[in-house]
Design a protein around this motif. Structure first.
Motif, PDB file in Angstrom:
ATOM      1  N   MET A  33      12.936  -2.714  -1.898  1.00  0.00           N
ATOM      2  CA  MET A  33      12.513  -2.731  -3.599  1.00  0.00           C
ATOM      3  C   MET A  33      11.626  -3.407  -4.199  1.00  0.00           C
ATOM      4  SD  MET A  33      12.945   0.725  -2.815  1.00  0.00           S
ATOM      5  CE  MET A  33      12.340   0.369  -1.309  1.00  0.00           C
ATOM      6  N   GLN A  34      12.587  -5.260  -3.342  1.00  0.00           N
ATOM      7  CA  GLN A  34      11.985  -6.108  -4.448  1.00  0.00           C
ATOM      8  C   GLN A  34      10.111  -5.994  -3.431  1.00  0.00           C
ATOM      9  OE1 GLN A  34      14.166  -6.907  -6.382  1.00  0.00           O
ATOM     10  NE2 GLN A  34      15.167  -5.043  -5.841  1.00  0.00           N
ATOM     11  N   ALA A  35       9.930  -5.543  -3.045  1.00  0.00           N
ATOM     12  CA  ALA A  35       8.507  -5.547  -2.795  1.00  0.00           C
ATOM     13  C   ALA A  35       7.550  -5.288  -3.948  1.00  0.00           C
ATOM     14  CB  ALA A  35       8.288  -5.089  -1.305  1.00  0.00           C
ATOM     15  N   LEU A  41       1.101  -1.241   0.203  1.00  0.00           N
ATOM     16  CA  LEU A  41       0.465  -0.099  -0.208  1.00  0.00           C
ATOM     17  C   LEU A  41       1.364   1.342   0.040  1.00  0.00           C
ATOM     18  CD1 LEU A  41      -2.688  -0.802   2.655  1.00  0.00           C
ATOM     19  CD2 LEU A  41      -3.275  -1.041   0.384  1.00  0.00           C
ATOM     20  N   THR A  42       2.185   0.756   0.692  1.00  0.00           N
ATOM     21  CA  THR A  42       2.969   2.492   0.444  1.00  0.00           C
ATOM     22  C   THR A  42       4.327   2.125  -0.473  1.00  0.00           C
ATOM     23  OG1 THR A  42       4.173   1.396   2.447  1.00  0.00           O
ATOM     24  CG2 THR A  42       2.766   2.483   3.015  1.00  0.00           C
ATOM     25  N   ILE A  43       4.097   1.733  -1.973  1.00  0.00           N
ATOM     26  CA  ILE A  43       5.294   0.954  -2.076  1.00  0.00           C
ATOM     27  C   ILE A  43       5.623   3.104  -3.164  1.00  0.00           C
ATOM     28  CG2 ILE A  43       3.785   0.713  -4.353  1.00  0.00           C
ATOM     29  CD1 ILE A  43       7.001  -0.474  -2.724  1.00  0.00           C
ATOM     30  N   ARG A  44       4.588   3.350  -3.225  1.00  0.00           N
ATOM     31  CA  ARG A  44       5.310   4.700  -4.213  1.00  0.00           C
ATOM     32  C   ARG A  44       5.840   5.358  -3.107  1.00  0.00           C
ATOM     33  NH1 ARG A  44       2.649   6.290  -8.577  1.00  0.00           N
ATOM     34  NH2 ARG A  44       4.559   7.298  -9.337  1.00  0.00           N
ATOM     35  N   ARG A  45       5.330   5.832  -1.861  1.00  0.00           N
ATOM     36  CA  ARG A  45       6.166   6.909  -1.215  1.00  0.00           C
ATOM     37  C   ARG A  45       7.891   6.018  -0.962  1.00  0.00           C
ATOM     38  NH1 ARG A  45       2.619   6.566   2.653  1.00  0.00           N
ATOM     39  NH2 ARG A  45       3.271   5.565   4.364  1.00  0.00           N
ATOM     40  N   THR A  46       7.588   4.772  -0.350  1.00  0.00           N
ATOM     41  CA  THR A  46       8.680   3.710  -0.987  1.00  0.00           C
ATOM     42  C   THR A  46      10.035   4.064  -1.432  1.00  0.00           C
ATOM     43  OG1 THR A  46       7.411   1.758   1.117  1.00  0.00           O
ATOM     44  CG2 THR A  46       9.630   1.758  -0.189  1.00  0.00           C
ATOM     45  N   MET A  47       8.881   4.214  -2.617  1.00  0.00           N
ATOM     46  CA  MET A  47       9.424   4.454  -4.069  1.00  0.00           C
ATOM     47  C   MET A  47      10.946   5.775  -4.370  1.00  0.00           C
ATOM     48  SD  MET A  47      11.168   1.787  -6.248  1.00  0.00           S
ATOM     49  CE  MET A  47      10.976   2.480  -7.371  1.00  0.00           C
ATOM     50  N   THR A  68      11.228   7.591  -1.420  1.00  0.00           N
ATOM     51  CA  THR A  68      12.455   7.499   0.008  1.00  0.00           C
ATOM     52  C   THR A  68      13.377   6.939  -0.870  1.00  0.00           C
ATOM     53  OG1 THR A  68      10.690   7.504   1.190  1.00  0.00           O
ATOM     54  CG2 THR A  68      12.766   7.690   2.135  1.00  0.00           C
ATOM     55  N   PHE A  69      13.377   5.917  -1.553  1.00  0.00           N
ATOM     56  CA  PHE A  69      14.633   5.293  -1.756  1.00  0.00           C
ATOM     57  C   PHE A  69      15.245   6.279  -3.514  1.00  0.00           C
ATOM     58  CE2 PHE A  69      15.660   2.918  -5.436  1.00  0.00           C
ATOM     59  CZ  PHE A  69      17.280   1.912  -4.620  1.00  0.00           C
ATOM     60  N   HIS A  70      14.589   6.738  -3.843  1.00  0.00           N
ATOM     61  CA  HIS A  70      15.182   7.538  -5.131  1.00  0.00           C
ATOM     62  C   HIS A  70      16.356   8.569  -4.422  1.00  0.00           C
ATOM     63  CE1 HIS A  70      14.263   5.888  -9.460  1.00  0.00           C
ATOM     64  NE2 HIS A  70      12.526   4.698  -8.832  1.00  0.00           N
ATOM     65  N   ARG A  71      15.730   9.477  -3.840  1.00  0.00           N
ATOM     66  CA  ARG A  71      16.502  10.477  -3.088  1.00  0.00           C
ATOM     67  C   ARG A  71      17.722   9.847  -2.395  1.00  0.00           C
ATOM     68  NH1 ARG A  71      12.983  12.052   1.478  1.00  0.00           N
ATOM     69  NH2 ARG A  71      14.691   9.982   2.776  1.00  0.00           N
ATOM     70  N   ASP A  72      17.175   8.721  -1.188  1.00  0.00           N
ATOM     71  CA  ASP A  72      18.593   8.300  -0.572  1.00  0.00           C
ATOM     72  C   ASP A  72      19.677   7.537  -1.565  1.00  0.00           C
ATOM     73  OD1 ASP A  72      17.413   9.190   1.808  1.00  0.00           O
ATOM     74  OD2 ASP A  72      17.085   7.019   1.818  1.00  0.00           O
ATOM     75  N   PHE A  73      18.686   7.492  -3.007  1.00  0.00           N
ATOM     76  CA  PHE A  73      19.700   6.423  -4.055  1.00  0.00           C
ATOM     77  C   PHE A  73      20.418   7.822  -4.259  1.00  0.00           C
ATOM     78  CE2 PHE A  73      20.724   5.676  -8.261  1.00  0.00           C
ATOM     79  CZ  PHE A  73      21.218   4.242  -8.107  1.00  0.00           C
ATOM     80  N   TYR A  74      20.403   8.707  -4.861  1.00  0.00           N
ATOM     81  CA  TYR A  74      20.976   9.627  -5.518  1.00  0.00           C
ATOM     82  C   TYR A  74      21.988   9.989  -5.019  1.00  0.00           C
ATOM     83  CZ  TYR A  74      18.036   8.270 -10.134  1.00  0.00           C
ATOM     84  OH  TYR A  74      17.879   7.840 -11.507  1.00  0.00           O
ATOM     85  N   ARG A  75      21.618  10.214  -3.772  1.00  0.00           N
ATOM     86  CA  ARG A  75      22.160  11.232  -2.773  1.00  0.00           C
ATOM     87  C   ARG A  75      23.461  10.369  -2.391  1.00  0.00           C
ATOM     88  NH1 ARG A  75      19.604  11.488   2.323  1.00  0.00           N
ATOM     89  NH2 ARG A  75      18.247  13.382   1.291  1.00  0.00           N
ATOM     90  N   ALA A  76      23.662   8.892  -2.478  1.00  0.00           N
ATOM     91  CA  ALA A  76      24.533   7.880  -2.407  1.00  0.00           C
ATOM     92  C   ALA A  76      25.636   8.092  -3.074  1.00  0.00           C
ATOM     93  CB  ALA A  76      24.250   6.508  -1.823  1.00  0.00           C
ATOM     94  N   TYR A  77      24.726   7.990  -4.194  1.00  0.00           N
ATOM     95  CA  TYR A  77      25.351   7.524  -6.152  1.00  0.00           C
ATOM     96  C   TYR A  77      26.572   8.803  -6.204  1.00  0.00           C
ATOM     97  CZ  TYR A  77      25.489   7.237 -11.167  1.00  0.00           C
ATOM     98  OH  TYR A  77      25.924   7.137 -12.271  1.00  0.00           O
ATOM     99  N   ALA A  78      26.413   9.857  -5.754  1.00  0.00           N
ATOM    100  CA  ALA A  78      26.307  10.754  -5.662  1.00  0.00           C
ATOM    101  C   ALA A  78      28.037  11.186  -5.286  1.00  0.00           C
ATOM    102  CB  ALA A  78      26.024  12.614  -5.814  1.00  0.00           C
ATOM    103  N   ARG A  84      -4.571   1.362 -12.026  1.00  0.00           N
ATOM    104  CA  ARG A  84      -3.771   2.479 -12.175  1.00  0.00           C
ATOM    105  C   ARG A  84      -2.965   1.543 -11.359  1.00  0.00           C
ATOM    106  NH1 ARG A  84      -8.142   4.928 -11.415  1.00  0.00           N
ATOM    107  NH2 ARG A  84      -8.612   4.293  -9.606  1.00  0.00           N
ATOM    108  N   LYS A  85      -2.588   0.564 -10.107  1.00  0.00           N
ATOM    109  CA  LYS A  85      -2.101   0.556  -9.366  1.00  0.00           C
ATOM    110  C   LYS A  85      -0.470  -0.665  -9.756  1.00  0.00           C
ATOM    111  CE  LYS A  85       0.081  -1.054  -5.084  1.00  0.00           C
ATOM    112  NZ  LYS A  85       0.218  -0.147  -4.510  1.00  0.00           N
ATOM    113  N   ALA A  86      -1.259  -1.191 -11.419  1.00  0.00           N
ATOM    114  CA  ALA A  86      -0.074  -2.107 -11.951  1.00  0.00           C
ATOM    115  C   ALA A  86       0.655  -1.042 -12.586  1.00  0.00           C
ATOM    116  CB  ALA A  86      -0.949  -2.703 -13.112  1.00  0.00           C
ATOM    117  N   ARG A  87      -0.854   0.082 -13.747  1.00  0.00           N
ATOM    118  CA  ARG A  87       0.546   0.996 -14.003  1.00  0.00           C
ATOM    119  C   ARG A  87       1.387   1.888 -13.477  1.00  0.00           C
ATOM    120  NH1 ARG A  87      -2.898   3.641 -18.942  1.00  0.00           N
ATOM    121  NH2 ARG A  87      -0.838   4.267 -19.503  1.00  0.00           N
ATOM    122  N   ALA A  88       1.569   1.890 -12.122  1.00  0.00           N
ATOM    123  CA  ALA A  88       2.226   2.322 -11.060  1.00  0.00           C
ATOM    124  C   ALA A  88       3.429   1.905 -10.517  1.00  0.00           C
ATOM    125  CB  ALA A  88       1.363   2.862 -10.087  1.00  0.00           C
ATOM    126  N   ALA A  89       3.301   0.425 -10.934  1.00  0.00           N
ATOM    127  CA  ALA A  89       4.139  -0.499  -9.987  1.00  0.00           C
ATOM    128  C   ALA A  89       4.871  -0.214 -11.674  1.00  0.00           C
ATOM    129  CB  ALA A  89       3.552  -1.052  -9.823  1.00  0.00           C
TER     130      ALA A  89
END
Length: 916
Positions: A519-521, A468-474, A476-486, A682-687
């Motif tokens: 993220m494998q969720a 139910l919260t996968i969009r919010r989790t995604m 957060t992950f993107h923000r943290d990923f690109y911060r570390a990736y830099a 909508r859930k499938a397309r967003a995922a």
């Protein structure tokens, strides 16, 4: 079809080539199942149908035959087997057929084409790997008319209880007196020559030999021994003739037609009296290679040649190889199922040991982290750690899924029966495992009683929260990923000491890769949401075309995956209107184009190129293979794609498949059901949109890893541990770590790298099966040889129509371009064994797309749908059967590929691609 018998409605479906695999497996018997498999694989098989075991069961039950046979096979029947067999035959010949069963026989006769047919028994255990039942059941040729067909169907049923069949069963400890046989009806072909082809020598057991026996006319003369057959032994690798036995044909075909029966090498003189020409032998060799490769074990193939066409009448395993067989004992031990579906998009063809070991290590870390994220701990987590390091296998330089472990992984989330079906679709797996096998696979030992139920409820609750919260989790992950990736990207690792680069590499694994698990969720969310969408489609839109669910679930046109393709098209458009730049790109070698632009003063266009490389340079061909430089390290490949894109996109209107799905829904689904459907959609397309974003992150992470590992190769070569920096890719990840951690002697590495490079060169000559099974240690006991690993290219069968999974609708006719690398095809039909994300740049010039190994959810398939390109995936043997220059018709809605015309011999270009 629906048949009426008395007041009861019954479904006695006649089995045909379009029947579901599960129903064929349950009711068609050995011969019927083999015909279904051969037809599905595209082999040329005469029209056929099967009167299934369920039809015999209906006949037996309604006529009272069940009880009478049970009485016959009471205690002591073995002492009077002959009498029992005769009485059983009489009962079957006179029992009332019933309207429903009679209608099924009539329908089967129509499906087989009417006219002259063969009527063949097909026992449940017949033509299997363990028991052949050869000669135990009856078959009849040249049967014409419904009355005669019905009579011979009864005789086939009776042969299940013949004296010879009963003795055969008794000798092998098999039960008797129940089950009956299915019956195959097959159109007779007017055979000019026919015979049997063994893909391994049935006497010596040699698997490097094929043995062909042939006669003029129908093959029953060969089987009955009425005619001496010609027998030719072929080299299995290249089809050259090793020796021949020339049958004495004088009795049947006239004096002087034969040359005795001595064994000797074939001479020109012998060829004049052989029933098979060199061309016939070549076609039979190709057929045998292909059929054996399809089944994965040596085959006994019945064939016929009629009007110049080679037909396959039947194929069965060679069950009794000689005592000197290369693999006399079947492999024993734990069964493992290997499949390269989908994984071949990421790791195609020959893959370096470093790429494989890094990928396997990454998968292990990610999915262990995923299990922890779902609340798995303690002893259960220890059991998970037993299989997560082995999600991938490595065979002769190729990467495969260890498929049983992926079913275990899917079972970590709830709704396993639904999710495993969607997993198979999303991976592009051609064949499902049985429900029984699937149910036996668990990620850890299930806990019994209340404790087990509580554990499952907790895991379900955790998954539901993540779902139910996968969009919010995604986000957060993107923000943290690109911060570390830099922190890792843009570093000049060539200037750092080797041990510092290694330390940063270990940190990257910890900060980027090991945090990927939760993220494998998202994958589980895709499986669940797409599965629910497919379920609703089946229930509420039963007549929807097969492509519809994928179009309804597809991300919108702004999907991030398409950005590099659009940017490349825009770059090509700028070059196209600048005559100087265009001329330079068309006439300068790709590896010199970047410097030529600089030397020529084309600073504006060069700035655009550099901007593209900075934004998308990590998105290149074979982007996940560490040994392949990306565009930032070597822009040569970018200029290849740019030059190919200069002519412009194919003259084809852009499609809006999401719009087509909307239109279909508007016409067929309204009200509350439509609202529920749109919610799931909508859930499938967003995922799926989020998955494409996550793949970009993965590619960027791999890009940083490439730079680090190349720098480590430089360091090891500089220290004298390797001859060349690129030799680092011949090492495994743990060996590189060992060199810096002090657990591997650096003096071992040079010879290890040289040995592996030689081995991969040899491995490249092998033809790899897409799917196979092993038992015990995979490289031992002939596992791989029996699985169909052969040298040389796969052989063509001459199939004119191939089938796959519809992915994007539309009908296109055009010329095939078979390739193993993305390139502009100028409105042609692009045919590939596999693709990776780097192929999207070739899509604008393609009128249609055919992919042999892939799924509707592979990256290129997703983008092709958004670009409106008719696409069919999972087309078995596409790159074997289709030649560059062949005229094709592709129907993306039906999933069919029809070869309309072959290229002229003088015009046919050699295919630049094909199987790995």
């Amino acid at each position: 079809m629906s048949l009426t018998a008395g007041s009861e409605q019954r479904s006695l479906r006649v089995l045909t080539s379009t029947s579901e695999h599960s129903r064929v497996a349950a009711h068609a018997g050995g011969k019927g199942a083999n015909l279904h498999a051969l037809t599905a694989a595209g082999f040329r098989v005469p029209d056929w149908s099967v009167i299934g075991l369920d039809v015999f069961a209906e006949f037996s039950r309604d006529s009272g035959l069940d009880e009478r046979l049970a009485d016959l096979f009471g205690d002591g029947w073995q002492d009077r087997a002959g009498e029992v067999a005769a009485e059983a035959a009489g009962l079957i010949a006179t029992a009332h057929l019933g309207d429903g069963v009679a209608a099924a026989v009539a329908a089967a006769y129509r499906e087989a084409g009417g006219g002259l047919v063969a009527v063949r028994s097909s026992g449940a255990e017949e033509d299997g790997a363990e028991h052949s039942f050869a000669g135990q059941f009856d078959s009849f040729l040249n049967v014409r008319g419904l009355d005669q067909v019905t009579e011979h169907v009864r005789r086939c049923w009776a042969s299940a209880f013949s004296e010879r069949s009963l003795h055969y069963r008794a000798q092998r400890g098999l039960p008797a007196g129940t089950g009956g046989v299915a019956v195959v009806l097959q159109r007779m072909v007017a055979a000019e020559r026919s015979g049997v082809l063994f893909t391994a020598d049935p006497v010596s057991g040699r698997t490097d030999r094929q043995v062909v026996s042939s006669v003029y006319g129908l093959g029953e003369a060969l089987v009955s021994g009425a005619v001496d057959a010609d027998t030719v032994v072929l080299d299995a690798a290249d089809g050259t003739t090793v020796s021949a036995v020339i049958g004495d044909k004088r009795e049947r075909y006239g004096a002087g037609a034969g040359a005795g029966c001595e064994v000797r090498p074939v001479s020109d003189e012998d060829r004049g009296v052989l029933s098979l020409s060199p061309g016939d032998l070549g076609r039979l060799h190709e057929l045998g290679t292909r059929v054996a490769g399809h089944y994965g074990v040596p085959q006994d193939i019945e064939w016929a040649i009629a009007d110049g066409e080679l037909w396959v009448l039947q194929s069965r395993p060679v069950t009794a190889l000689g005592a000197t067989a290369d693999y006399a004992a079947a492999p024993a031990g734990e069964e493992r199922l290997w499949d390269n579906s989908n994984i071949i998009e990421s790791f195609s063809g020959i893959v370096s040991p470093l790429t494989y070991s890094f990928a396997a290590d990454t998968y292990a870390k990610v999915y262990e982290s995923y299990a922890r994220a779902l609340g798995v701990g303690g002893e259960q987590l220890r059991e998970v750690r037993e299989w997560t390091p082995h999600l991938l296998g490595y065979f002769h330089g190729r990467v495969y899924y260890n498929l049983h472990h992926w079913y275990r992984m899917v079972r970590l989330a709830p709704l396993y029966p639904l999710n495993r079906r969607v997993l198979e679709k999303s991976l592009g797996v051609a064949e499902s495992i049985s429900d029984e096998s699937a149910d036996a696979l668990h990620p850890f030992t299930p806990r019994p009683g209340v404790r087990g139920r509580v554990s499952r409820l907790v895991r379900t609750a955790v998954f539901a929260r993540r779902f139910l919260t996968i969009r919010r989790t995604m986000e957060t992950f993107h923000r943290d990923f690109y911060r570390a990736y830099a922190v890792f990207d843009g570093v000049d690792y060539e200037a750092l000491p080797g041990d510092e680069t290694y330390r940063r590499f270990r940190r990257l694994q910890r900060d980027l890769i090991e945090k990927w698990g939760p993220m494998q969720a998202l994958d589980a969310t895709i499986l669940l949401s797409v599965g629910m969408l497919a379920l609703l489609t089946r229930r509420w839109l039963p007549d929807a075309p097969e492509w519809f669910t994928w179009a309804a679930a597809a991300p919108g046109a702004d999907v991030e995956s398409a950005e590099p393709a659009r940017a490349l098209i825009a770059l090509a458009a700028r070059a196209r209107v600048d005559d100087a730049v265009r001329s330079l790109l068309e006439n300068t070698p790709d590896d010199a184009a970047h410097q030529a632009l600089r030397d020529g003063g084309h600073t504006g266009f060069l700035s655009d190129v550099d901007a593209y490389i900075a934004a998308y340079g990590y998105r290149s061909l074979d982007e996940l293979k560490l040994e392949v430089p990306d565009f930032r390290q070597d822009p040569t490949g970018l200029f290849t794609l740019l030059r190919d894109a200069l002519p412009g996109a194919a003259n084809r209107p852009d499609g809006d498949r999401g719009g087509e799905a909307d239109a279909y829904l508007d016409a067929h689904l309204r009200g509350p059901r439509r609202r529920v459907y749109e919610l799931v959609r909508r859930k499938a397309r967003a995922a799926l949109t989020d998955r494409e974003r996550l793949r970009f992150c993965r590619t960027r992470a791999f890009g940083s890893v490439k730079g680090m590992l190349r720098a480590l190769g430089r360091d090891l070569a500089g220290a004298g541990a390797l001859d060349d920096r690129d030799d680092v890719f011949m090492l495994r990840l743990e060996e590189i770590g060992g060199a810096y951690e002090g657990t591997v002697a650096h003096t071992e590495l040079r010879e290890l790298a040289a040995m592996r490079r030689r081995q991969l060169t040899a491995d490249a000559a092998l033809t790899a099966p897409p799917r196979f099974t092993t038992r015990g240690a995979p490289y031992w006991s002939g596992n791989l040889e029996l699985a169909g690993w052969t040298s040389g290219p796969a052989a063509r069968s001459g199939a004119r129509e191939l089938r796959g999974t519809p992915c994007c609708p539309g009908v296109v006719e055009g010329l095939a371009v078979v390739t193993d690398a993305p390139r502009a095809v100028d409105g042609g039909i692009l045919v590939a064994y596999r693709t990776d994300p780097g192929w999207v740049t070739a899509l604008p010039s393609a009128a249609a797309l055919i992919i042999e190994r892939g799924s509707p959810l592979t990256h290129v398939a997703v983008v092709a749908r958004e670009m409106g390109i008719p696409t069919v995936v999972q087309v078995d043997n596409a790159t074997t059967e289709i030649r560059t220059g062949a005229r094709l018709r592709v129907d993306g809605a039906l999933g069919t590929v029809t070869v309309l015309d072959d290229p002229a011999p003088d015009d046919a270009a050699p295919d630049p691609g094909g199987r790995p």
